[in-house]
Design a protein around this motif. Structure first.
Motif, PDB file in Angstrom:
ATOM      1  N   GLU A  83       1.166  -1.839   2.618  1.00  0.00           N
ATOM      2  CA  GLU A  83       1.680  -1.104   3.776  1.00  0.00           C
ATOM      3  C   GLU A  83       0.504  -0.750   4.667  1.00  0.00           C
ATOM      4  N   CYS A  84       0.688  -0.843   5.971  1.00  0.00           N
ATOM      5  CA  CYS A  84      -0.425  -0.574   6.873  1.00  0.00           C
ATOM      6  C   CYS A  84       0.078  -0.152   8.241  1.00  0.00           C
ATOM      7  N   THR A  85      -0.594   0.847   8.805  1.00  0.00           N
ATOM      8  CA  THR A  85      -0.224   1.363  10.123  1.00  0.00           C
ATOM      9  C   THR A  85      -1.151   0.820  11.210  1.00  0.00           C
ATOM     10  N   ASN A  86      -2.084  -0.023  10.832  1.00  0.00           N
ATOM     11  CA  ASN A  86      -3.054  -0.531  11.804  1.00  0.00           C
ATOM     12  C   ASN A  86      -2.610  -1.866  12.394  1.00  0.00           C
ATOM     13  N   GLY A  87      -3.258  -2.214  13.487  1.00  0.00           N
ATOM     14  CA  GLY A  87      -2.860  -3.428  14.196  1.00  0.00           C
ATOM     15  C   GLY A  87      -3.931  -4.508  14.207  1.00  0.00           C
ATOM     16  N   CYS A  88      -4.774  -4.573  13.174  1.00  0.00           N
ATOM     17  CA  CYS A  88      -5.879  -5.555  13.164  1.00  0.00           C
ATOM     18  C   CYS A  88      -5.307  -6.949  13.438  1.00  0.00           C
ATOM     19  N   ARG A  89      -5.765  -7.557  14.500  1.00  0.00           N
ATOM     20  CA  ARG A  89      -5.135  -8.802  14.969  1.00  0.00           C
ATOM     21  C   ARG A  89      -5.274  -9.939  13.969  1.00  0.00           C
ATOM     22  N   THR A 128      -6.060  -1.489  -0.724  1.00  0.00           N
ATOM     23  CA  THR A 128      -4.835  -1.066  -0.027  1.00  0.00           C
ATOM     24  C   THR A 128      -5.003  -1.348   1.455  1.00  0.00           C
ATOM     25  N   GLY A 129      -3.887  -1.296   2.197  1.00  0.00           N
ATOM     26  CA  GLY A 129      -3.948  -1.208   3.645  1.00  0.00           C
ATOM     27  C   GLY A 129      -4.235   0.243   4.006  1.00  0.00           C
ATOM     28  N   GLU A 130      -3.989   0.591   5.255  1.00  0.00           N
ATOM     29  CA  GLU A 130      -4.209   1.991   5.660  1.00  0.00           C
ATOM     30  C   GLU A 130      -2.866   2.612   6.018  1.00  0.00           C
ATOM     31  N   ARG A 335       1.272 -11.525   0.709  1.00  0.00           N
ATOM     32  CA  ARG A 335      -0.179 -11.648   0.529  1.00  0.00           C
ATOM     33  C   ARG A 335      -0.911 -11.304   1.829  1.00  0.00           C
ATOM     34  N   GLN A 336      -2.188 -10.940   1.680  1.00  0.00           N
ATOM     35  CA  GLN A 336      -2.989 -10.616   2.865  1.00  0.00           C
ATOM     36  C   GLN A 336      -3.487 -11.882   3.547  1.00  0.00           C
ATOM     37  N   PHE A 337      -3.982 -12.815   2.732  1.00  0.00           N
ATOM     38  CA  PHE A 337      -4.454 -14.088   3.276  1.00  0.00           C
ATOM     39  C   PHE A 337      -4.386 -15.122   2.164  1.00  0.00           C
TER      40      PHE A 337
HETATM   41  S1  SF4 Z   1      -7.400  -5.304   7.770  1.00  0.00           S
HETATM   42 FE1  SF4 Z   1      -6.791  -3.540   6.529  1.00  0.00          FE
HETATM   43  S2  SF4 Z   1      -6.362  -1.967   8.032  1.00  0.00           S
HETATM   44 FE2  SF4 Z   1      -6.295  -3.893   9.139  1.00  0.00          FE
HETATM   45  S3  SF4 Z   1      -4.140  -4.531   9.145  1.00  0.00           S
HETATM   46 FE3  SF4 Z   1      -5.175  -5.465   7.367  1.00  0.00          FE
HETATM   47  S4  SF4 Z   1      -4.803  -4.074   5.697  1.00  0.00           S
HETATM   48 FE4  SF4 Z   1      -4.397  -2.951   7.591  1.00  0.00          FE
END
Ligand code: SF4
Length: 370
Positions: A83-89, A128-130, A335-337
């Motif tokens: 789960e994440c509230t950020n918008g990292c492109r 984790t995400g943020e 997955r993240q990547f």
């Molecule tokens: S890099 Fe980290 S903070 Fe940014 S969107 Fe991904 S999980 Fe969220």
């Protein structure tokens, strides 16, 4: 002096110009230097040094064997929450992406940890995400307390905390922090992080110093390669690590070089880093930082990881899964990547032994702190 003040003394455009102006004679002088200065480091990162990859690699190898022997510390990431509230492109967990979201319950964390323990891992990286409402420091502390008996070292790669936050997780059993600045270019950082708490460049930059003040034993920094210009980002990463080595001398430093991988959302690297650039960067950092741990994750291919081993790598992940619950449930949706080296930990261990390296599953015990 804080690192923020140090960084402000090096306008990035000027750094880029100075690196580009280095000539072969500067590279040769840097290669012969007993101890590298920042001008030497610039020379080793320069286009002129691309013609010196072989002597650069040989020197990096010699230094690494002198300081570390032929050992590789093995670790695995465990994703607690995406789960994440950020918008990292550039990230698959970006709040606007529609990946399945999940934060593991304590029993699910214990199941993941058990799988990794059975595969031999004793060094764990919790990720984790943020999303502090889903995974705040109380949650992190509870997770660590639940699984700490299984591991000799637990690190975190989460959102930046203040000193009190780091003290709380250290008290729970965390002893290492990984936090990438992503890019040291403020303008690009603002562009890549359009919303969310991660927009605060300076807070993120201060986090390693807060962690060191709180007593963190191991701290890892790095830039996400593919965002800014790699020569400049590598210079700033080296500057950051040197600053921490001088001002936080009780802390063991590591440096990582994560290259952008395909992720949900389809972000393409702005400044792709070729394999040759990558080799140059790793060798230059080794010469600048002979005592730093250099970390290589499964983002890179099996072949490249194997070939980069002698250049200065001291830590590797293996068999990684970048989604919460992915080890026990064998499911990587969310997955993240996408990882590149998908060999099992046993296969990576066998490769290391074939090449004359000792895989190290445990190099620390919390009893040392008692
Ligand atoms: S890099 Fe980290 S903070 Fe940014 S969107 Fe991904 S999980 Fe969220």
């Amino acid at each position: 002096m804080t690192f923020q003040q140090s960084l402000d003394r090096y306008p990035l455009a000027e750094v880029e110009t100075r690196i580009a102006a280095k000539r072969p004679a500067d590279v040769e002088a840097a290669l012969a230097a007993a101890q590298l200065g920042l001008d030497d480091f610039m020379a080793l990162l320069s286009p002129a040094a691309a013609a010196y990859l072989e002597p650069l690699a040989q020197r990096a190898h010699r230094l690494t064997v002198q300081r570390f022997g032929k050992t590789i510390l093995m670790y695995a990431p465990l994703y607690l929450s995406n789960e994440c509230t950020n918008g990292c492109r550039y990230c698959g967990f970006n709040a606007r992406n529609t990946v399945p979201r999940r934060t593991l319950a304590l029993d699910e964390i214990a199941a993941e940890a058990q799988v990794l323990h059975e595969r031999g891992f004793r060094h764990l990286l919790l990720v984790t995400g943020e999303a502090p409402q889903a995974a705040d420091t109380d949650y992190l502390a509870a997770a660590v307390q639940r699984i700490r008996q299984l591991f000799s070292s637990i690190s975190i790669e989460v959102y930046p905390l203040d000193e009190a936050g780091y003290r709380q997780v250290i008290a729970a059993g965390v002893d290492g922090l990984t936090i990438y600045q992503e890019t040291y270019d403020r303008a690009l950082y603002a562009e890549m992080h359009p919303f969310g708490r991660k927009r605060d460049f300076d807070f993120r930059l201060r986090a390693p110093e807060y962690a060191a003040a709180a007593g963190m034993r191991r701290i890892g920094v790095g830039a996400l390669l593919g965002l800014g210009k790699f020569r400049v980002e590598a210079f700033c990463t080296g500057l950051h690590a040197l600053h921490l080595a001088r001002h936080c001398w009780r802390t063991h430093l590591t440096v990582s070089f994560p290259r952008l991988r395909p992720a949900d959302g389809g972000f393409q690297p702005l400044n792709p880093v070729t394999d040759r650039d990558f080799v140059q960067l790793i060798c230059a950092l080794r010469l600048l930082l002979p005592d730093a741990g250099l970390v290589m994750s499964t983002r890179e291919s099996a072949q490249l990881r194997d070939n980069l081993l002698p250049l200065g790598i001291t830590q590797m992940s293996a068999g990684s899964c970048t989604s919460p619950g992915g080890y026990a449930e064998q499911d990587d949706s969310g997955r993240q990547f996408v990882i590149d080296d998908d060999r099992t930990p046993a296969e990576v261990e066998a490769m290391l032994r074939r090449r004359g390296y000792d895989p190290v599953w445990k190099d620390w015990d919390t009893a040392f702190h008692a």
